[in-house]
Design a protein around this motif. Structure first.
Motif, mmCIF file in Angstrom:
data_model
loop_
_atom_site.group_PDB
_atom_site.id
_atom_site.type_symbol
_atom_site.label_atom_id
_atom_site.label_comp_id
_atom_site.label_asym_id
_atom_site.label_seq_id
_atom_site.Cartn_x
_atom_site.Cartn_y
_atom_site.Cartn_z
ATOM 1 N N LYS A 15 0.834 -1.202 0.000
ATOM 2 C CA LYS A 15 0.000 0.000 0.000
ATOM 3 C C LYS A 15 0.871 1.255 0.000
ATOM 4 O O LYS A 15 0.531 2.268 0.601
ATOM 5 C CB LYS A 15 -0.935 -0.034 1.209
ATOM 6 C CG LYS A 15 -1.898 -1.216 1.156
ATOM 7 C CD LYS A 15 -2.695 -1.378 2.438
ATOM 8 C CE LYS A 15 -3.590 -2.604 2.364
ATOM 9 N NZ LYS A 15 -4.334 -2.851 3.603
ATOM 10 N N GLY A 16 2.000 1.156 -0.692
ATOM 11 C CA GLY A 16 2.934 2.269 -0.773
ATOM 12 C C GLY A 16 4.350 1.759 -0.594
ATOM 13 O O GLY A 16 4.582 0.556 -0.467
ATOM 14 N N ILE A 17 5.306 2.656 -0.605
ATOM 15 C CA ILE A 17 6.702 2.287 -0.366
ATOM 16 C C ILE A 17 7.293 3.309 0.595
ATOM 17 O O ILE A 17 7.054 4.515 0.473
ATOM 18 C CB ILE A 17 7.506 2.226 -1.684
ATOM 19 C CG1 ILE A 17 8.947 1.781 -1.399
ATOM 20 C CG2 ILE A 17 7.453 3.541 -2.450
ATOM 21 C CD1 ILE A 17 9.713 1.388 -2.657
ATOM 22 N N ASP A 84 -3.138 9.596 -5.798
ATOM 23 C CA ASP A 84 -2.868 8.424 -4.973
ATOM 24 C C ASP A 84 -4.081 8.194 -4.064
ATOM 25 O O ASP A 84 -4.403 9.044 -3.229
ATOM 26 C CB ASP A 84 -1.615 8.662 -4.122
ATOM 27 C CG ASP A 84 -1.195 7.437 -3.317
ATOM 28 O OD1 ASP A 84 -2.037 6.531 -3.138
ATOM 29 O OD2 ASP A 84 -0.039 7.390 -2.870
ATOM 30 N N PRO A 85 -4.792 7.063 -4.198
ATOM 31 C CA PRO A 85 -6.000 6.841 -3.386
ATOM 32 C C PRO A 85 -5.727 6.722 -1.895
ATOM 33 O O PRO A 85 -6.649 6.821 -1.085
ATOM 34 C CB PRO A 85 -6.567 5.529 -3.953
ATOM 35 C CG PRO A 85 -5.407 4.852 -4.582
ATOM 36 C CD PRO A 85 -4.534 5.945 -5.109
ATOM 37 N N GLU A 90 -5.110 7.978 7.148
ATOM 38 C CA GLU A 90 -4.252 7.657 8.278
ATOM 39 C C GLU A 90 -3.687 6.248 8.132
ATOM 40 O O GLU A 90 -2.522 5.995 8.424
ATOM 41 C CB GLU A 90 -5.044 7.782 9.584
ATOM 42 C CG GLU A 90 -4.176 7.622 10.824
ATOM 43 C CD GLU A 90 -4.962 7.870 12.101
ATOM 44 O OE1 GLU A 90 -4.467 7.483 13.163
ATOM 45 O OE2 GLU A 90 -6.071 8.455 12.027
ATOM 46 N N ILE A 91 -4.543 5.332 7.669
ATOM 47 C CA ILE A 91 -4.131 3.961 7.408
ATOM 48 C C ILE A 91 -4.348 3.674 5.927
ATOM 49 O O ILE A 91 -5.484 3.709 5.456
ATOM 50 C CB ILE A 91 -4.932 2.951 8.259
ATOM 51 C CG1 ILE A 91 -4.735 3.240 9.750
ATOM 52 C CG2 ILE A 91 -4.513 1.517 7.924
ATOM 53 C CD1 ILE A 91 -5.565 2.361 10.663
ATOM 54 N N PRO A 92 -3.272 3.413 5.144
ATOM 55 C CA PRO A 92 -3.436 3.138 3.711
ATOM 56 C C PRO A 92 -4.388 1.959 3.477
ATOM 57 O O PRO A 92 -4.358 0.974 4.223
ATOM 58 C CB PRO A 92 -2.010 2.800 3.247
ATOM 59 C CG PRO A 92 -1.118 3.435 4.258
ATOM 60 C CD PRO A 92 -1.860 3.360 5.560
#
Length: 485
Positions: A15-17, A84-85, A90-92
């Motif tokens: 959910k990201g890097i 970016d969705p 706060e929490i991807p």
């Protein structure tokens, strides 16, 4: 038998890097960070300048560390007008990054990267004289084209090749964005269900194997068969402590899959049963109609009854029979399809059960490995502490007590423990000559290497290690002492 050289492609969605992950990929470490990396992993700082990346257009370039990967990702999305969705959350929630590792069997990858040059993989070795082969650049460009053609070059945020680890490999950071400029991980990689996901992954490995064929790398075994996970040695070390938890999660996930499969099987069995009953009823009705038509034809043949009414009755029966035959053909086709689906579900159930058993076996092995590592570390610390404490109290002991400790393992370990341990390591590896030479070269009698020595068939690790330690203790005694095996 020659070892098979196989390709590696590891795919993990996230959910990201993070900046930390980016620093690892780009080797954007401080002096302290490098020291920690070298101490805990198989990184070779002398080979770090050999790392490179592939830029847009397939251009080979040195690793650009001016911007981290999260920044490059943000710029990529901004230039394309894509949001970016996970931004602001706060929490991807959404899988916006797919992390790839491309590589292969170590021997072949080292050959592609360095040709005939001999790389010293010993920790701390100086390999600054090693040159990068042009083959590794061409292989990386092939991998880049493969990824670009399949997922779009505009979606590749970073494509970095590491040549400073034990096994050369590529880290690719990809945005799962479709042609409509929408994040679409499920559509691009996961599919609509677990069956489609399996087909996508199998096809993907097959396609990559066609590209890797000219590099002498064959398709690896399916993860569905082996349960294997492709990861570098460093990643394995970093994740070992969490491996048990991961395997427990996989077991629970497989149990959910099994439960769903059992539910699907029960539903499929009910459908097969229902279709079977309908088919039997239709076949029975077909037989009844055929008999009735034959009887009416017989009446007509014998001139019984009203000819016009009999012809009308035959026509009605024929119409009904045709409907029954059409319905029967439809139900038979559906029954055949339902039976095939049921067989497939049962096959998947058997595979899922096998996978669960494999995961459970891996969990037991991982738990054992982890326990063993902790035990070794605790034993190492305990031994150091015991020897240190013994050294402190030795001068305070009475003469009689000191004499009673003469030639004991405890006293000798306190005096020359490091040499005894090194000698024991040679013995544990069945290197008796080296153990003997080491003992003789460090003040011991050696004990000779012509006598039989080796591990017994029924001897476990602990017993074998203890016997090696006791033998090393004897071998490290000065010449003239009685040495027994």
């Amino acid at each position: 038998m020659a070892k098979q050289m196989k390709q590696v492609m590891d795919i993990r969605a996230s959910k990201g890097i993070t900046v930390g992950q980016s620093n690892e990929h780009q080797r954007k470490w401080s002096e302290k960070g490098w020291n920690n990396a070298v101490d805990t992993g198989n990184y070779d700082r002398s080979r770090e300048p050999l790392n490179f990346e592939i830029k847009k257009g397939g251009i080979v370039s040195s690793v650009d560390k001016r911007k981290n990967i999260p920044q490059l990702m943000a710029e990529n999305l901004a230039e394309r007008g894509i949001k970016d969705p996970n931004e602001g959350r706060e929490i991807p929630k959404y899988r916006t990054v797919v992390n790839f590792i491309f590589g292969g069997t170590r021997e072949r990858m080292l050959e592609i990267a360095f040709g005939n040059q001999k790389v010293d993989l010993t920790q701390g070795a100086d390999n600054s004289h090693i040159k990068r082969s042009s083959d590794i650049e061409r292989w990386a460009q092939d991998m880049y084209r493969f990824a670009s053609d399949r997922w779009g070059e505009e979606n590749i945020v970073a494509f970095i090749v590491h040549l400073d680890e034990t096994n050369p490999h590529i880290h690719m950071t990809l945005l799962p964005i479709d042609k409509d400029k929408k994040f679409a991980f499920k559509k691009m990689f996961a599919g609509k269900d677990k069956y489609e996901y399996k087909e996508i992954m199998l096809a993907l490995h097959d396609e990559l194997a066609k590209v890797n064929e000219k590099w002498g790398l064959k398709r690896g075994d399916s993860i569905a068969v082996t349960g294997a996970k492709h990861r570098t040695t460093e990643e394995y070390k970093r994740e070992l402590s969490g491996q048990c938890t991961t395997l427990e999660g996989q077991i629970e996930e497989n149990k959910k899959i099994l439960k769903q499969l059992y539910d699907d099987i029960r539903f499929a069995e009910k459908r097969v049963k229902g279709l079977t009953t309908m088919t039997l009823n239709l076949e029975q009705r077909k037989d009844e109609l055929e008999k009735e038509i034959a009887a009416v034809n017989e009446e007509l043949k014998n001139g019984k009854g009203n000819s016009e009414e009999l012809h009308e009755r035959i026509k009605e029966l024929d119409n009904e029979l045709q409907k029954v035959l059409d319905n029967l053909a439809d139900k038979q086709a559906k029954l055949e399809q339902a039976n095939e689906q049921l067989d497939e579900l049962k096959s998947l159930k058997d595979k899922a059960k096998d996978m669960t058993e494999q995961y459970q076996q891996q969990l037991r092995l991982s738990t054992s490995n982890l326990t063993q590592q902790v035990r070794f570390r605790l034993a190492d610390v305990l031994l150091d502490d015991l020897i240190r404490d013994f050294k402190l109290i030795l001068p305070t002991l009475s003469l009689g007590t000191k004499e009673s400790l003469d030639d004991s393992l405890l006293q000798d370990m306190a005096e020359r423990g490091e040499d005894i341990i090194k000698c024991a390591i040679f013995l544990y590896a069945n290197l008796v000559d080296q153990a003997t030479n080491f003992a003789k070269g460090h003040g011991g009698g050696g004990g000779g290497s012509d006598l039989p020595w080796g591990r017994k068939e029924d001897e476990d690790d602990r017993a074998w290690a203890r016997r090696c330690l006791m033998m090393a203790h004897r071998m490290m005694k000065p010449s003239g002492k009685n040495i027994r095996r």
